[in-house]
Scaffold this motif. Structure first.
Motif, PDB file in Angstrom:
ATOM      1  N   UNK A 116     -46.273  80.234  50.667  1.00 43.92           N
ATOM      2  CA  UNK A 116     -45.072  79.396  50.563  1.00 43.92           C
ATOM      3  C   UNK A 116     -45.390  78.097  49.823  1.00 43.92           C
ATOM      4  N   UNK A 117     -44.568  77.771  48.843  1.00 43.74           N
ATOM      5  CA  UNK A 117     -44.820  76.600  48.019  1.00 43.74           C
ATOM      6  C   UNK A 117     -45.732  76.867  46.839  1.00 43.74           C
TER       7      UNK A 117
ATOM      8  N   UNK B 145     -37.946  83.178  45.128  1.00 44.78           N
ATOM      9  CA  UNK B 145     -38.395  82.015  44.376  1.00 44.78           C
ATOM     10  C   UNK B 145     -37.297  80.966  44.270  1.00 44.78           C
ATOM     11  N   UNK B 146     -37.724  79.715  44.267  1.00 44.17           N
ATOM     12  CA  UNK B 146     -36.838  78.604  43.988  1.00 44.17           C
ATOM     13  C   UNK B 146     -37.369  77.817  42.802  1.00 44.17           C
ATOM     14  N   UNK B 147     -36.625  76.793  42.412  1.00 44.47           N
ATOM     15  CA  UNK B 147     -37.016  75.924  41.304  1.00 44.47           C
ATOM     16  C   UNK B 147     -37.385  76.727  40.064  1.00 44.47           C
ATOM     17  N   UNK B 148     -36.613  77.784  39.787  1.00 47.95           N
ATOM     18  CA  UNK B 148     -36.873  78.613  38.604  1.00 47.95           C
ATOM     19  C   UNK B 148     -36.470  77.807  37.366  1.00 47.95           C
TER      20      UNK B 148
ATOM     21  N   UNK C 252     -41.278  73.378  20.768  1.00 45.98           N
ATOM     22  CA  UNK C 252     -39.889  73.308  21.197  1.00 45.98           C
ATOM     23  C   UNK C 252     -39.196  74.645  21.339  1.00 45.98           C
ATOM     24  N   UNK C 253     -39.960  75.749  21.302  1.00 46.82           N
ATOM     25  CA  UNK C 253     -39.357  77.073  21.480  1.00 46.82           C
ATOM     26  C   UNK C 253     -39.432  77.492  22.946  1.00 46.82           C
ATOM     27  N   UNK C 254     -38.428  78.225  23.447  1.00 47.83           N
ATOM     28  CA  UNK C 254     -38.515  78.738  24.820  1.00 47.83           C
ATOM     29  C   UNK C 254     -39.732  79.630  24.940  1.00 47.83           C
ATOM     30  N   UNK C 255     -40.622  79.347  25.917  1.00 42.42           N
ATOM     31  CA  UNK C 255     -41.910  80.039  25.920  1.00 42.42           C
ATOM     32  C   UNK C 255     -42.352  80.524  27.293  1.00 42.42           C
ATOM     33  N   UNK C 256     -42.028  79.807  28.378  1.00 42.30           N
ATOM     34  CA  UNK C 256     -42.481  80.292  29.680  1.00 42.30           C
ATOM     35  C   UNK C 256     -41.538  79.818  30.779  1.00 42.30           C
ATOM     36  N   UNK C 257     -41.630  80.504  31.893  1.00 41.92           N
ATOM     37  CA  UNK C 257     -40.790  80.200  33.050  1.00 41.92           C
ATOM     38  C   UNK C 257     -41.693  79.896  34.239  1.00 41.92           C
ATOM     39  N   UNK C 258     -41.339  78.874  34.994  1.00 40.98           N
ATOM     40  CA  UNK C 258     -42.070  78.547  36.212  1.00 40.98           C
ATOM     41  C   UNK C 258     -41.153  78.711  37.421  1.00 40.98           C
ATOM     42  N   UNK C 259     -41.769  78.950  38.557  1.00 40.10           N
ATOM     43  CA  UNK C 259     -41.009  79.108  39.795  1.00 40.10           C
ATOM     44  C   UNK C 259     -41.904  78.774  40.984  1.00 40.10           C
ATOM     45  N   UNK C 260     -41.272  78.529  42.128  1.00 36.20           N
ATOM     46  CA  UNK C 260     -41.965  78.200  43.371  1.00 36.20           C
ATOM     47  C   UNK C 260     -41.642  79.242  44.420  1.00 36.20           C
ATOM     48  N   UNK C 261     -42.675  79.738  45.090  1.00 39.94           N
ATOM     49  CA  UNK C 261     -42.461  80.731  46.167  1.00 39.94           C
ATOM     50  C   UNK C 261     -41.811  80.062  47.358  1.00 39.94           C
ATOM     51  N   UNK C 262     -40.684  80.615  47.789  1.00 41.37           N
ATOM     52  CA  UNK C 262     -39.974  80.087  48.956  1.00 41.37           C
ATOM     53  C   UNK C 262     -40.728  80.410  50.242  1.00 41.37           C
TER      54      UNK C 262
ATOM     55  N   UNK D 296     -36.164  86.501  31.749  1.00 39.06           N
ATOM     56  CA  UNK D 296     -37.258  86.186  32.666  1.00 39.06           C
ATOM     57  C   UNK D 296     -36.752  85.359  33.837  1.00 39.06           C
ATOM     58  N   UNK D 297     -35.893  84.395  33.566  1.00 35.84           N
ATOM     59  CA  UNK D 297     -35.281  83.606  34.642  1.00 35.84           C
ATOM     60  C   UNK D 297     -34.527  84.522  35.605  1.00 35.84           C
ATOM     61  N   UNK D 298     -33.766  85.467  35.058  1.00 41.94           N
ATOM     62  CA  UNK D 298     -32.988  86.377  35.903  1.00 41.94           C
ATOM     63  C   UNK D 298     -33.881  87.215  36.805  1.00 41.94           C
ATOM     64  N   UNK D 299     -35.040  87.644  36.296  1.00 42.29           N
ATOM     65  CA  UNK D 299     -35.970  88.418  37.126  1.00 42.29           C
ATOM     66  C   UNK D 299     -36.414  87.627  38.347  1.00 42.29           C
ATOM     67  N   UNK D 300     -36.780  86.371  38.127  1.00 38.30           N
ATOM     68  CA  UNK D 300     -37.213  85.539  39.259  1.00 38.30           C
ATOM     69  C   UNK D 300     -36.068  85.323  40.243  1.00 38.30           C
ATOM     70  N   UNK D 301     -34.896  85.048  39.722  1.00 39.11           N
ATOM     71  CA  UNK D 301     -33.756  84.809  40.619  1.00 39.11           C
ATOM     72  C   UNK D 301     -33.386  86.063  41.401  1.00 39.11           C
TER      73      UNK D 301
END
Length: 289
Positions: free
Chosen positions: A236-237, A262-265, A273-283, A252-257
């Motif tokens: 968690x966290x 996960x929160x804070x996706x 400046x190109x979209x390159x990675x997604x971060x998330x936090x384990x709830x 990728x955002x949709x997969x995490x959601x």
């Protein structure tokens, strides 16, 4: 004619050859290759005297290799990544500057002492070794399904003086490393994510291992299993960062959601400046719906 003037002329001739071959950065590459042949750093070229048949012969040979679209990093044997100079060559993915955005993000985090950090699809060990070097009191594990890549990764860890661990494993295997369940503070991943129909530069198409490049028709077939692994492994966290193609940020955002774990996706950009990675936090368990 001075030797320094002769060197400048040799580099200028090489720039013309590389320009004609379609190289994107002909002068930079020519200077790196001149420094490589001379046994010095690019920044010291103006301070050295190299001239004569042996230098010119060897310089012409490497310029010929580069003009035939052999990657610069294969010719000189190393690739810069953050503060590291990683050994690379045939059979291992060459780390890209784009991935340094994940490195910079990860370095701003601070896993607790004796915690576990995992780098999935580690390749040459770029992320794993860099993070292990920064956090010597953290257990850093790199995972890849290619023994050739892991040989490079272990050598890079040894050269950097880190205790990075490397494990042969398939990140699409849902049973991978079950002992890590709920025990990981941070996961980073630079998986194969290029859509299979993409047209690539010759350096990439001919020399990077295809299994380290392509992620299926939409580029997402490895990212999904990584999200699932992170859901099981992260405490968690705990945090995760996954690199993706610049066309698949929203997917990728949709997969995490959709995972519901996960929160804070957050969709993030690379240094260009190109979209390159997604971060998330384990709830935490009480937060999971």
């Amino acid at each position: 004619m001075s030797q320094q003037h002769s060197l400048r002329q040799a580099i200028d001739r090489a720039v013309a050859v590389l320009t004609a071959a379609g190289i994107d950065s002909p002068r930079t590459d020519a200077e790196f290759l001149a420094a490589h042949v001379a046994g010095t750093d690019r920044g010291r070229l103006s301070l050295i005297d190299v001239a004569g048949g042996d230098f010119n012969h060897r310089f012409d040979a490497v310029i010929d290799q580069r003009s035939r679209r052999m990657p610069l990093q294969h010719i000189i044997g190393t690739a810069a990544f953050g503060s590291l100079n990683l050994r690379v060559g045939p059979g291992v993915f060459i780390p890209r500057p784009e991935t340094e955005a994940i490195l910079e993000w990860a370095q701003r985090q601070r896993p607790p002492r004796d915690s576990v950090v995992v780098d999935l699809c580690t390749g040459s060990g770029a992320l794993a070794v860099a993070l292990s070097q920064q956090w010597p009191d953290v257990r850093v594990i790199g995972v890849d399904d290619d023994p050739v890549a892991l040989r490079y990764a272990r050598e890079n860890a040894e050269c950097a003086g880190t205790a990075t661990e490397f494990i042969l494993g398939d990140v699409t295997d849902p049973a991978l490393l079950p002992d890590l369940a709920g025990a990981v503070s941070l996961v980073v991943a630079n998986p194969p994510y290029i859509p299979s129909a993409a047209v690539l530069q010759p350096e990439v198409a001919r020399h990077d291992p295809h299994h380290a490049l392509f992620g299926g028709v939409d580029g997402m077939e490895v990212i999904g299993p990584i999200v699932a692994l992170a859901g099981r492994w992260l405490e968690p966290g705990g945090l995760i960062a996954v690199e993706h193609d610049d066309t698949t940020s929203s997917e990728t955002v949709k997969l995490f959601c959709a995972a519901g774990l996960f929160g804070a996706v957050t969709a993030r950009e690379d240094l260009a400046g190109r979209p390159r990675f997604v971060t998330a936090t384990r709830l935490g368990h009480e937060e999971v719906k």
